[in-house]
Design a protein around this motif. Structure first.
Motif, short mmCIF file in Angstrom:
data_model
loop_
_atom_site.label_atom_id
_atom_site.label_comp_id
_atom_site.label_asym_id
_atom_site.label_seq_id
_atom_site.Cartn_x
_atom_site.Cartn_y
_atom_site.Cartn_z
N LEU A 11 32.73 22.65 -35.29
CA LEU A 11 32.39 21.27 -35.65
C LEU A 11 33.02 20.30 -34.66
O LEU A 11 34.21 20.43 -34.35
N VAL A 12 32.21 19.40 -34.14
CA VAL A 12 32.73 18.33 -33.29
C VAL A 12 32.15 17.00 -33.79
O VAL A 12 31.07 16.98 -34.41
N LYS A 13 32.88 15.94 -33.50
CA LYS A 13 32.43 14.61 -33.92
C LYS A 13 31.59 13.98 -32.81
O LYS A 13 31.77 14.27 -31.63
N PRO A 14 30.69 13.09 -33.20
CA PRO A 14 29.91 12.37 -32.19
C PRO A 14 30.83 11.66 -31.20
O PRO A 14 31.91 11.17 -31.58
N THR A 15 30.44 11.65 -29.96
CA THR A 15 31.12 11.09 -28.78
C THR A 15 32.21 12.00 -28.23
O THR A 15 32.69 11.79 -27.11
N GLN A 16 32.61 13.02 -28.97
CA GLN A 16 33.64 13.93 -28.47
C GLN A 16 33.09 14.83 -27.36
O GLN A 16 31.89 14.94 -27.16
N THR A 17 34.02 15.49 -26.66
CA THR A 17 33.66 16.46 -25.64
C THR A 17 33.78 17.87 -26.21
O THR A 17 34.78 18.21 -26.82
N LEU A 18 32.75 18.67 -25.99
CA LEU A 18 32.72 20.06 -26.43
C LEU A 18 33.17 20.95 -25.28
O LEU A 18 32.72 20.79 -24.14
N PRO A 42 18.80 24.84 -30.75
CA PRO A 42 18.92 24.07 -32.01
C PRO A 42 18.30 24.86 -33.15
O PRO A 42 17.39 25.67 -32.94
N PRO A 43 18.76 24.63 -34.36
CA PRO A 43 18.24 25.38 -35.51
C PRO A 43 16.73 25.31 -35.60
O PRO A 43 16.14 24.23 -35.60
N GLY A 44 16.07 26.47 -35.64
CA GLY A 44 14.63 26.54 -35.76
C GLY A 44 13.84 26.16 -34.53
O GLY A 44 12.62 26.05 -34.58
N ASN A 86 30.25 13.50 -24.57
CA ASN A 86 29.49 12.57 -25.39
C ASN A 86 28.53 13.27 -26.35
O ASN A 86 27.32 13.01 -26.37
N MET A 87 29.08 14.16 -27.16
CA MET A 87 28.26 14.95 -28.08
C MET A 87 27.58 14.06 -29.11
O MET A 87 28.13 13.04 -29.57
N ASP A 88 26.37 14.48 -29.48
CA ASP A 88 25.53 13.74 -30.43
C ASP A 88 24.99 14.74 -31.45
O ASP A 88 24.88 15.93 -31.15
N PRO A 89 24.61 14.27 -32.64
CA PRO A 89 24.05 15.22 -33.62
C PRO A 89 22.87 16.05 -33.09
O PRO A 89 22.69 17.19 -33.53
N VAL A 90 22.10 15.52 -32.15
CA VAL A 90 20.98 16.31 -31.61
C VAL A 90 21.45 17.50 -30.77
O VAL A 90 20.66 18.36 -30.41
N ASP A 91 22.75 17.53 -30.45
CA ASP A 91 23.32 18.66 -29.71
C ASP A 91 23.73 19.80 -30.64
O ASP A 91 24.24 20.83 -30.15
N GLY A 113 25.80 37.05 -25.27
CA GLY A 113 26.77 36.98 -26.34
C GLY A 113 26.05 36.79 -27.67
O GLY A 113 24.84 36.59 -27.71
N GLN A 114 26.79 36.82 -28.75
CA GLN A 114 26.18 36.68 -30.08
C GLN A 114 25.89 35.22 -30.44
O GLN A 114 25.16 34.94 -31.38
N GLY A 115 26.48 34.31 -29.67
CA GLY A 115 26.26 32.88 -29.90
C GLY A 115 27.30 32.27 -30.82
O GLY A 115 27.90 32.95 -31.66
N VAL A 116 27.51 30.97 -30.63
CA VAL A 116 28.42 30.22 -31.50
C VAL A 116 27.68 28.96 -31.96
O VAL A 116 27.11 28.22 -31.16
N LEU A 117 27.67 28.74 -33.26
CA LEU A 117 27.01 27.56 -33.83
C LEU A 117 27.95 26.37 -33.76
O LEU A 117 29.07 26.43 -34.29
N VAL A 118 27.50 25.32 -33.11
CA VAL A 118 28.26 24.08 -33.00
C VAL A 118 27.50 22.99 -33.74
O VAL A 118 26.33 22.72 -33.43
N THR A 119 28.16 22.39 -34.70
CA THR A 119 27.57 21.29 -35.47
C THR A 119 28.23 19.99 -35.06
O THR A 119 29.47 19.92 -34.96
N VAL A 120 27.42 18.98 -34.79
CA VAL A 120 27.94 17.66 -34.42
C VAL A 120 27.74 16.73 -35.59
O VAL A 120 26.60 16.41 -35.96
#
Lengths: 122, 106
Positions: A11-18, A42-44, A86-91, A113-120
């Motif tokens: 989980l990251v917040k909007p505007t943060q750096t991932l 992105p999901p789906g 500058n992470m955004d929910p669309v990321d 890799g198996q992947g990692v889910l990142v939610t903004v």
């Protein structure tokens, strides 16, 4: 045996750096012809290629995201790191790393890799 | 950037059917195309590279053809484990993926 594993925050917040790390084994990024890419989904939705780094430290970025992306490698640790600013929910997406191999000059991703889910989200 | 258009976006078929998925690039890309299969919650799996070379361990019912701008993935005699989403990818200039084709059971 080739393996790759992604790690990073769920989980990251909007505007943060991932910052994501791809830790791999079974090959070396010092070997001629080797490269590692980051791809997200992105999901789906469809796969989207993000960035690539190769054995001579050349770096390539998606033109739509290149101002926000930085890819780097630490060959001593067998790791590739991707930062996205500058992470955004669309990321919000599952982020994969993958090894690229080549047949003649045609590239392809043979190990993922198996992947990692990142939610903004705030 | 090279655009990749994949069609159809979804297809329904039965076990034993033959299915063809197409991928068209916005400019010639030699044979720099790979095909992947993805099942829900999993990473993509490489099926075909260099447009027509079958990855080791992939059943021979999967076949890739094409060059230039037009490419196809054909699955002959569908098996239950083949129902998944398929993606093409061009690696001529950067690495664009197609939009995906969802193969569903009829």
């Amino acid at each position: 045996q080739v393996t790759l594993r992604e790690s990073g925050p769920a989980l990251v917040k909007p505007t943060q750096t991932l910052t994501l790390t791809c830790s791999f084994s079974g090959f070396s990024l010092n070997t001629s012809g080797m490269s590692v890419s980051w791809i997200r989904q992105p999901p789906g939705k469809a796969l989207q290629w993000l960035a690539l780094i190769d054995w001579i430290d050349d770096k390539y970025y998606s033109t739509s995201l290149e101002t926000r992306l930085t890819i780097s490698k630490d060959t001593s640790k067998n790791q590739v790191v991707l930062t996205m600013t500058n992470m955004d929910p669309v990321d919000t997406a599952t982020y994969f790393c993958a090894r690229e191999s080549y047949y003649d000059t045609s590239g392809y991703y043979d190990f993922w890799g198996q992947g990692v889910l990142v939610t903004v989200s705030s | 950037d090279i655009q990749v258009t994949q069609s159809p976006s979804s297809v329904s078929a039965s076990v034993g059917d033959r299915v063809t998925i197409t991928c068209r690039a916005s400019q010639a890309i030699n044979n720099w195309v790979a095909w992947y299969q993805q099942k829900p919650g999993k990473a993509p799996k490489l099926l075909i590279y260099a447009a027509s070379i079958l990855q080791s361990g992939v059943p021979s019912r999967f076949r890739g053809t094409g060059s230039g701008t037009d490419f196809t993935l054909t699955i002959s005699s569908l098996q239950p484990e083949d129902f998944a989403t398929y993606y093409c990818q061009q690696t001529n200039s950067f690495h664009t993926f197609g939009q995906g084709t969802r193969l569903e059971i009829k």
